[in-house]
Design an enzyme around this catalytic site. Structure first.
Site, PDB file in Angstrom:
ATOM      1  N   HIS A 112       0.757  38.954  -7.953  1.00 10.94           N
ATOM      2  CA  HIS A 112      -0.304  39.217  -7.185  1.00 10.94           C
ATOM      3  C   HIS A 112      -1.738  39.590  -7.980  1.00 10.94           C
ATOM      4  CE1 HIS A 112      -2.515  41.175  -3.401  1.00 10.94           C
ATOM      5  NE2 HIS A 112      -2.919  41.904  -4.541  1.00 10.94           N
ATOM      6  N   GLU A 113      -1.143  40.680  -8.917  1.00 11.98           N
ATOM      7  CA  GLU A 113      -2.433  41.158  -9.991  1.00 11.98           C
ATOM      8  C   GLU A 113      -2.956  39.967 -10.827  1.00 11.98           C
ATOM      9  OE1 GLU A 113      -3.618  43.787  -9.059  1.00 11.98           O
ATOM     10  OE2 GLU A 113      -2.066  44.318  -7.785  1.00 11.98           O
TER      11      GLU A 113
ATOM     12  N   GLN B 146     -10.766  43.987 -10.019  1.00  7.54           N
ATOM     13  CA  GLN B 146     -10.931  44.844  -8.768  1.00  7.54           C
ATOM     14  C   GLN B 146     -11.815  46.147  -8.970  1.00  7.54           C
ATOM     15  OE1 GLN B 146      -6.363  44.898  -8.031  1.00  7.54           O
ATOM     16  NE2 GLN B 146      -7.286  44.852  -5.853  1.00  7.54           N
TER      17      GLN B 146
ATOM     18  N   CYS C  15      -3.621  44.457  -0.185  1.00  2.00           N
ATOM     19  CA  CYS C  15      -4.372  44.532  -1.377  1.00  2.00           C
ATOM     20  C   CYS C  15      -5.476  45.436  -1.202  1.00  2.00           C
ATOM     21  CB  CYS C  15      -5.023  42.943  -1.593  1.00  2.00           C
ATOM     22  SG  CYS C  15      -6.152  43.132  -3.072  1.00  2.00           S
ATOM     23  N   LEU C  16      -5.554  46.278  -2.335  1.00  2.00           N
ATOM     24  CA  LEU C  16      -6.866  47.335  -2.179  1.00  2.00           C
ATOM     25  C   LEU C  16      -8.003  46.559  -2.154  1.00  2.00           C
ATOM     26  CD1 LEU C  16      -5.419  49.692  -4.937  1.00  2.00           C
ATOM     27  CD2 LEU C  16      -5.136  50.040  -2.383  1.00  2.00           C
TER      28      LEU C  16
ATOM     29  N   GLY D 260      -0.277  48.058  -7.625  1.00  2.00           N
ATOM     30  CA  GLY D 260      -0.931  47.318  -8.830  1.00  2.00           C
ATOM     31  C   GLY D 260      -2.427  47.338  -8.727  1.00  2.00           C
TER      32      GLY D 260
ATOM     33  N   HIS E 176      -5.610  38.124  -9.511  1.00  2.38           N
ATOM     34  CA  HIS E 176      -6.948  38.676  -9.706  1.00  2.38           C
ATOM     35  C   HIS E 176      -7.539  38.227 -10.957  1.00  2.38           C
ATOM     36  CE1 HIS E 176      -7.083  41.023  -5.942  1.00  2.38           C
ATOM     37  NE2 HIS E 176      -6.029  41.620  -6.229  1.00  2.38           N
TER      38      HIS E 176
END
Length: 186
Positions: free
Chosen positions: A155-156, A65, A113-114, A60, A159
């Site tokens: 999660h996304e 991000q 997470c990236l 995701g 953001h």
């Protein structure tokens, strides 16, 4: 569908974007709605996010991000080295997403997470949610998401609200380095 589109994207030499890391102020901003889904820049951003997600081995990605304060997320669950048990699904761009309802049944699960490399955390999330969003063709979609895919969406979506998964961890004992996390699963 997305598979031919993804093949086309790679052939167009679409660029991988830089994923912003924890501490960058862009990750704390509330994302703005997208008014014109058909805008060429929005469509290009979707393509670039798809490439970035694929090359980063993520499941995701949210526009904040990659430094764009816009309500756009990509969900692309698939088994990989970071999430070997992830279910397979087509990458899906979700524009101006909303959570319509929560199941109320939560479960803790490991997240990475990236934007927060080398750290995993046990995060409580609802197991089932109903969401609505606009797809990249401009059509309104309503979906029931469960388990891992519901976790990715939440999660996304965080953001877009200026949050990272660390904001949801209940206790520092629920954190692990990536190396320790991998030992737990071997």
């Amino acid at each position: 569908m997305f598979a031919p589109s993804l093949h086309k994207i790679f052939n167009q030499k679409t660029q991988k974007l830089t994923v912003y890391q924890l501490g960058n102020p862009a990750l704390s901003e509330i994302a703005k709605p997208i008014s014109d889904v058909s805008d060429r820049e929005i469509q290009q951003l979707i393509d670039e996010m798809l490439i970035t997600l694929k090359e980063s081995k993520g499941v995701g990605l949210a526009a904040p991000q990659v430094g764009r304060s816009l309500q756009l997320i990509i969900i692309a669950s698939h088994p990989n080295e970071r999430y070997p048990n992830a279910p397979q699904m087509e990458p899906t761009a979700m524009i101006n997403p909303k959570i319509i309802s929560y199941s109320g049944q939560t479960e803790k699960g490991w997240e990475g997470c990236l934007s927060v490399p080398m750290i995993r955390g046990l995060v409580p999330r609802d197991r089932q949610i109903e969401v609505e969003y606009t797809d990249r063709q401009g059509d309104r979609q309503v979906s029931q998401l469960t388990d891992f895919v519901a976790r990715i969406f939440q999660h996304e979506y965080d953001h877009l609200e200026g949050k990272v998964f660390l904001d949801r961890v209940e206790n520092t004992l629920d954190l692990a380095t990536e190396a320790e996390y991998q030992k737990l699963w071997q």
